[in-house]
Design an enzyme around this catalytic site. Structure first.
Site, short mmCIF file in Angstrom:
data_model
loop_
_atom_site.label_atom_id
_atom_site.label_comp_id
_atom_site.label_asym_id
_atom_site.label_seq_id
_atom_site.Cartn_x
_atom_site.Cartn_y
_atom_site.Cartn_z
N LYS A 185 0.86 -1.19 0.00
CA LYS A 185 0.00 0.00 0.00
C LYS A 185 0.90 1.24 0.00
O LYS A 185 1.76 1.40 0.88
CB LYS A 185 -0.87 -0.03 1.26
CG LYS A 185 -2.24 0.55 1.07
CD LYS A 185 -3.06 0.24 2.32
CE LYS A 185 -4.40 0.91 2.26
NZ LYS A 185 -5.06 0.88 3.55
C1 E4P Z 1 -8.45 1.11 3.91
O1 E4P Z 1 -7.68 0.72 3.07
C2 E4P Z 1 -8.44 2.48 4.44
O2 E4P Z 1 -7.20 2.78 5.01
C3 E4P Z 1 -9.56 2.65 5.42
O3 E4P Z 1 -10.74 2.15 4.82
C4 E4P Z 1 -9.74 4.07 5.89
O4 E4P Z 1 -10.93 4.15 6.63
P1 E4P Z 1 -11.26 5.38 7.63
O5 E4P Z 1 -11.51 6.60 6.80
O6 E4P Z 1 -12.48 4.93 8.36
O7 E4P Z 1 -10.06 5.55 8.51
#
Ligand code: E4P
Length: 215
Positions: free
Chosen positions: A83
Site C-alpha cells: 500500500k
Molecule cells: C483502507 O484501506 C483504508 O485505510 C480505510 O478504509 C480508511 O478508513 P477510515 O476513513 O475509516 O479511517
C-alpha cells in the site's frame, strides 16, 4: 464484488473468516497501531488466516524508502499487497513495484485524476476514501462513479477498492457504481446480513412451527 475486512485485529479476522465471504484484508498504520504489535508480525498472522490479498502500508515518504520497505513487506507472503500513499513519490515507487510484478494498492485517493495516475503506473488496486469525502460534505460515491467511467473509457485493469466505508448503504451504492471491492470494518460486514423483516419473519416461522408441534 469482493469483500475485504478493514482491520488489523486477528480476532475479528478469525471471526469473519468463518462466514466464508471475506476475500482479503486491508490495514493501514492507524489500524496496525491499534493492535499494539509490529506490522510484520500482524501481516504474517493475517496471511495464515485469509488466503487472499492482504494490504500492508509503507511508512516511508521517499521513493527509495518506499521501495525498500515494500520489498521487505512483500517477502512476508506472496499475497501481500504493498500500500503506497497517493503522492509523487508513491506514484514513482508504484512504477518500480509494477515493473517487478509486486501487487500494489494506491491509498488516500480523493479524485479521479489521482486514480488515473495510479492506473497509468499499473496499480493493482486504487483506494478512493468514500467516508472521509462524505465527512467534509463531498459526495464520496460520485468519486466511485467517476473512476469507474475513467477506467472503463481506457480499459484500465486497476481494481477500484471502495475504502473508508462507514455503513452498509455505502456497500450497496459502491456495488451499484461498479466498485470491484469494498473494504469494511467488521461492524459493517455484520450489518450486511441484517434486515428487520428477516428477524420478524423467522420469529413468526419458528412460532408457527412450535404451535404445530403441540398438535
Ligand atoms: C483502507 O484501506 C483504508 O485505510 C480505510 O478504509 C480508511 O478508513 P477510515 O476513513 O475509516 O479511517
Amino acid at each position: 464484488m469482493e469483500f475485504f475486512l478493514d482491520t488489523g485485529l486477528i480476532e475479528e479476522i478469525k471471526e469473519a473468516a468463518k462466514w466464508g465471504i471475506i476475500d482479503g484484508v486491508t490495514t493501514n498504520p492507524t489500524l496496525i497501531a491499534k493492535t499494539g504489535r509490529k506490522q510484520q508480525d500482524v501481516i504474517k498472522e493475517i496471511c495464515a488466516i485469509i488466503d487472499g490479498p492482504i494490504s500492508a502500508e509503507v511508512i516511508a515518504t521517499d521513493v527509495d524508502g518506499m521501495i525498500s520497505e515494500g520489498k521487505e513487506l512483500a517477502k512476508i507472503h506472496p499475497n501481500v499487497v504493498i500500500k503506497l500513499p497517493m503522492t509523487i513519490a508513491g506514484i514513482t515507487a508504484l512504477k518500480w513495484f509494477s515493473d517487478n510484478k509486486i501487487k500494489t494498492n494506491l491509498t488516500l485517493v480523493f479524485s479521479s485524476n489521482q486514480a488515473l495516475l495510479a492506473a497509468k503506473n499499473g496499480a493493482t488496486y486504487v483506494s478512493p476514501f468514500i467516508g472521509r469525502l462524505d465527512d467534509i460534505g463531498h459526495d464520496g460515491m460520485a468519486l466511485i462513479d467517476e473512476i469507474r467511467r475513467v477506467f472503463d473509457n481506457y480499459g484500465f485493469q486497476t481494481k477500484i477498492l471502495a475504502a473508508s466505508i462507514r455503513h452498509s448503504t455505502h456497500v450497496r451504492d459502491a456495488a451499484l457504481a461498479g466498485a470491484d471491492v469494498s473494504t469494511m470494518p467488521i461492524s459493517v460486514v455484520k450489518a450486511l446480513f441484517m434486515h428487520p423483516l428477516t428477524d420478524k419473519g423467522l420469529a413468526s416461522f419458528l412460532a408457527d412451527h412450535a404451535k404445530s408441534q403441540l398438535k
